[in-house]
Design an enzyme around this catalytic site. Structure first.
Site, PDB file in Angstrom:
ATOM      1  N   CYS A 129       7.460  -1.907   5.209  1.00  0.00           N
ATOM      2  CA  CYS A 129       6.917  -0.646   5.730  1.00  0.00           C
ATOM      3  C   CYS A 129       6.911  -0.537   7.254  1.00  0.00           C
ATOM      4  CB  CYS A 129       5.530  -0.337   5.168  1.00  0.00           C
ATOM      5  SG  CYS A 129       4.822  -1.563   4.124  1.00  0.00           S
TER       6      CYS A 129
ATOM      7  N   ARG B  60       6.618 -14.083   1.371  1.00  0.00           N
ATOM      8  CA  ARG B  60       5.168 -14.202   1.387  1.00  0.00           C
ATOM      9  C   ARG B  60       4.791 -15.602   0.975  1.00  0.00           C
ATOM     10  NH1 ARG B  60       3.769  -8.386  -1.493  1.00  0.00           N
ATOM     11  NH2 ARG B  60       4.897  -7.163   0.058  1.00  0.00           N
TER      12      ARG B  60
ATOM     13  N   GLN C  79      12.187  -6.221  -2.835  1.00  0.00           N
ATOM     14  CA  GLN C  79      11.542  -5.018  -3.342  1.00  0.00           C
ATOM     15  C   GLN C  79      12.549  -3.876  -3.373  1.00  0.00           C
ATOM     16  OE1 GLN C  79       8.528  -4.820  -0.224  1.00  0.00           O
ATOM     17  NE2 GLN C  79       6.974  -5.155  -1.795  1.00  0.00           N
TER      18      GLN C  79
ATOM     19  N   ASP D  48      12.273  -0.993  -2.437  1.00  0.00           N
ATOM     20  CA  ASP D  48      11.249  -0.329  -1.648  1.00  0.00           C
ATOM     21  C   ASP D  48      11.712   1.029  -1.128  1.00  0.00           C
ATOM     22  OD1 ASP D  48       8.748  -0.310  -0.618  1.00  0.00           O
ATOM     23  OD2 ASP D  48       9.081  -1.856   0.889  1.00  0.00           O
TER      24      ASP D  48
ATOM     25  N   HIS E 155       9.874   4.331   1.446  1.00  0.00           N
ATOM     26  CA  HIS E 155       8.697   4.935   2.058  1.00  0.00           C
ATOM     27  C   HIS E 155       8.966   6.404   2.265  1.00  0.00           C
ATOM     28  CE1 HIS E 155       8.197   0.640   2.851  1.00  0.00           C
ATOM     29  NE2 HIS E 155       6.958   0.923   2.533  1.00  0.00           N
TER      30      HIS E 155
ATOM     31  N   LYS F  33      -3.720   2.866  -5.095  1.00  0.00           N
ATOM     32  CA  LYS F  33      -2.378   2.839  -5.671  1.00  0.00           C
ATOM     33  C   LYS F  33      -2.385   3.139  -7.154  1.00  0.00           C
ATOM     34  CE  LYS F  33      -2.709  -2.194  -5.922  1.00  0.00           C
ATOM     35  NZ  LYS F  33      -1.983  -3.444  -5.909  1.00  0.00           N
TER      36      LYS F  33
ATOM     37  N   HIS G 120       4.209   4.612  -0.239  1.00  0.00           N
ATOM     38  CA  HIS G 120       5.030   3.429  -0.549  1.00  0.00           C
ATOM     39  C   HIS G 120       5.346   3.520  -2.039  1.00  0.00           C
ATOM     40  CE1 HIS G 120       3.062   1.077   2.872  1.00  0.00           C
ATOM     41  NE2 HIS G 120       2.189   2.038   2.655  1.00  0.00           N
TER      42      HIS G 120
END
Length: 652
Positions: A345, A374, A392, A394, A396, A480, A526
């Site tokens: 992000c 992570r 991910q 991912d 945004h 979320k 997200h």
RNA sequence: GCCAGUGUAGCUCAGGGGUAGAGCGCUUCCUUGGUAAGGAAGAGGUCGUGAGUUCAAUUCUCACCACCGGCUCCA
């Protein structure tokens, strides 16, 4: 006399103080022997939901009743809860002086948390405990319920020296406390319980684990014993077979068998290595999602795997996770520090910020298959479902406040489409809100949290998506909506996620120019339909037992020439299929045809083509579908078309 | 990170104080086979890593590492 109403609406009169057991007895002794619990809704119960009663508990007023046999979940819960008391009794007999935490029923069985003092319980001791439980069960001990005052309850457990029970009691309200006694064992317990222990016929203690008292890692670690019991030995055997079957669907096992991924101690814990077939599968999933995202107006971006520490100081992640992540990377430049990116992000925020944005440009949807790193605790790593490096899917979405709901709903559409295409039916949509009693865990204003939480719930509602709400499960920066799916052994994993974030746009100073010519702040969403490719593949493998849908599976067709004389024809067939973008290969090893077909089955290849003299002569293939179904002989063109059509249908 | 268990051939596993075994896989040969295991021979292991005890350790002890079941955590 009181009136008892049955589920079919019929009403019978009984003496006040009658028990569910008495009522069942009045119908038939057989029924009375089968029932384990009863749901009783007293006339005075305004909620109408009622309470699960022990079948011996007196009913003192008009009520409706439902009797529960083993088949009902309510009965299983009571059965297993009582079993945990039975185990506790056995434990107390075998290990005098031990102290007890809590011992509830769970989805499959029960556990009890026990403080064994100086003793370390090992697995070899479980058999003796099982035997003791059976012995006690056979002695048909009644479960006796008594109501006690708080003072007496505290006195009882203080004398026993059980600080855990005392702590539990001190949190309870006087007048609501009950004890249950079976044999020599008395426990603080709300109940309900079985009539007596004799219905427990089969016992299996499954595992020993450490568990923090009250889930708090700063407190004592108790020994948790997991077990399961059944009213019949055959049911236990069936359950154990089921467990073995489930273990065969473990993605770690399938991944190895299908050569999809591996791990190396040398590369490092939790760092998956995707093998050629796994990578192939992964790329296909990516392509699948890229196409959908293109239709929904997403713009692909690519960002680096590291980012300056300041980026994460700005985003707030450094403050929240800095101490628990991979350490910063230093450079020859004094004071310069970079982090492996733990999420995409902040990078995407900077892309948004790279040029001025007008309200007409919004929503801006930036998508990236972004690999993140992570430092998960070592004990938490688990196959592909919990790793330290993962990708991910991912994106945004930077949206105007008035676009939140619509954009949120479109994301729900994408996720539902993905789940439908991959045949995920048993998912749970979970709305995660912040814990209002622990606001310091979160960043952002009360007002924005309230707005975001409302937006999520409204969008889900308008999409007709049934959700469960979990308080305190929100991310630190926003609420979320997560899609949870269970693995082969019933463990729940989060896959798709959609998160509303008012916080990062603020921290990064993101803006757009409104129709009024003034600067406004966009809201960020997200979202990741798969969650991560690693976890998604893992759960997909467990759901399909490795039998992936035709469009996705790495090997679609195995061509088996009857003998090496027909290897050339097999190769020709293979080339033609490959030219039609069908993933086929030839198995012309010097093995019997039966063996090669068997191995094709074990490799979970959807179609096998047997070719020999007849096929070569006619330009045909003999088609065998996974599982031993002989589809018959068809021309190569027809087969190609059938496969192509099947793939199309799966993606429709 | 914490509690318990496991670590022996590519895979699945047996064994056990005197430097190792099976099945499958792999290689070679025979076999040329029509829808879930044809036959034979052979190669392959410093028994997770390090230390200690011992004449001798893969086996016993300790530490570490990884994996597995949980707990805590999960941006």
């Amino acid at each position: 006399m009181i009136n008892i109403t049955f589920p079919d609406g019929s009403v019978k009169q009984f003496e006040a103080g009658v028990s569910a057991y008495d009522i069942a007895m009045s119908i038939s002794p057989r029924l009375a022997g089968d029932i384990l619990a009863a749901t009783v809704v007293p006339a005075s119960d305004a909620t109408g939901k009622g309470t699960i009663y022990d079948i011996t508990r007196p009913i003192n007023e008009d009520a409706s009743i439902k009797l529960h046999k083993w088949e009902d979940p309510e009965a299983k819960k009571v059965f297993w809860h009582s079993s945990s008391h039975l185990m506790a009794e056995a434990l107390e007999a075998l290990y005098p002086g031990i102290k007890f935490g809590i011992g509830p029923a769970i989805e499959n069985g029960f556990y009890y948390d026990v403080d064994f003092g100086g003793h370390t319980l090992v697995e070899a001791e479980l058999k003796a405990i099982e035997d003791k439980m059976i012995e006690l069960a056979r002695s048909k001990e009644q479960f006796v319920r008594t109501e006690v005052s708080k003072a007496d309850a505290l006195k009882n457990f203080t004398e026993k020296g059980d600080q855990y029970k005392c702590e539990l009691i001190s949190d309870l309200e006087d007048g609501t406390i009950t004890f249950y006694q079976n044999g020599n064992f008395t426990d603080l317990c709300r109940g309900p319980h079985l009539k007596d222990t004799s219905v427990v016929k089969a016992v299996k203690l499954l595992s020993i684990a450490g568990a923090y008292w009250r889930g708090d890692e700063k407190r004592n670690m108790l020994t948790r014993i997991y077990g399961i019991t059944f009213p019949k030995k055959s049911l236990l055997d069936e359950y154990l077979v089921l467990l073995e079957e489930a273990k065969k669907r473990d993605h770690r096992k399938i991944g190895k068998e299908m050569e999809l991924f591996t791990f190396s101690q040398k590369v490092g814990q939790g760092l998956p290595l995707w093998l050629p077939k796994g990578a192939d599968l992964r790329f296909r999933l990516e392509l699948f999602l890229r196409k959908i995202q293109q239709q929904y107006g997403y713009l692909p971006v690519v960002t680096p795997h590291i980012g300056n520490k300041d980026l994460y100081v700005t985003s707030g992640h450094w403050e929240h996770y800095g101490q628990d992540s991979f350490r910063p990377i230093t450079t020859p430049q004094e004071g310069e520090e970079y982090l492996l990116k733990p999420m995409n992000c902040p990078h995407h925020c900077e892309i948004y910020r790279s040029k001025p944005r007008s309200y007409k440009d919004l929503p801006v949807r930036l998508a990236e298959f972004g690999t993140v790193y992570r430092y998960e605790q070592s004990g938490e790593l688990h196959g592909l479902t919990r790793v330290r490096s993962f990708t991910q899917d991912d994106a945004h979405l930077f949206v105007r406040p008035d676009q939140i709901k619509e954009e949120f709903e479109k994301v729900i559409d994408i996720i539902l489409y993905v789940f439908k295409t991959l045949d995920f039916k048993n998912y749970k949509a979970q709305v995660s809100l912040r814990d209002p009693n622990n606001k310091t865990k979160y960043i952002g204003s009360d007002e924005n949290w309230a707005k975001a939480e409302a937006a999520i719930q409204e969008a889900a509602q308008e999409k007709g998506l049934p959700t469960v709400v979990e308080t305190g499960e929100a991310a630190f920066y926003g609420p979320k909506l997560d899609f949870m799916v269970k693995d082969a052994l019933g463990r729940e994993w989060q896959l798709g996620t959609i998160q509303v974030d008012y916080n990062l746009p603020e921290r990064f100073g993101l803006e757009f120019v409104g129709s009024d010519g003034m600067k406004h702040r966009p809201v960020m969403i997200h979202r990741a339909p798969f969650g991560s490719l690693e976890r998604f593949v893992a759960v997909l493998l467990e759901h399909t037992a490795g039998k992936l849908p035709l469009w996705l599976t790495p090997d679609q067709v195995n061509i088996v020439p009857v003998s090496e004389k027909f290897a050339d024809y097999a190769k020709k067939v293979c080339d033609l299929l490959n030219n039609s973008e069908i993933r086929a290969s030839v198995d012309d090893r010097n093995e019997t045809i039966g063996k090669r077909i068997r191995e094709g089955e074990l490799k979970r290849i959807p179609y096998q083509l047997i070719v020999g003299e007849q096929e070569e002569k006619d330009g045909t293939v003999s088609v065998r579908k996974q599982g031993g179904v002989n589809v018959g002989t068809m021309s190569l063109e027809d087969f190609t078309k059938a496969i192509t059509d099947e793939v199309k249908a799966q993606l429709a």
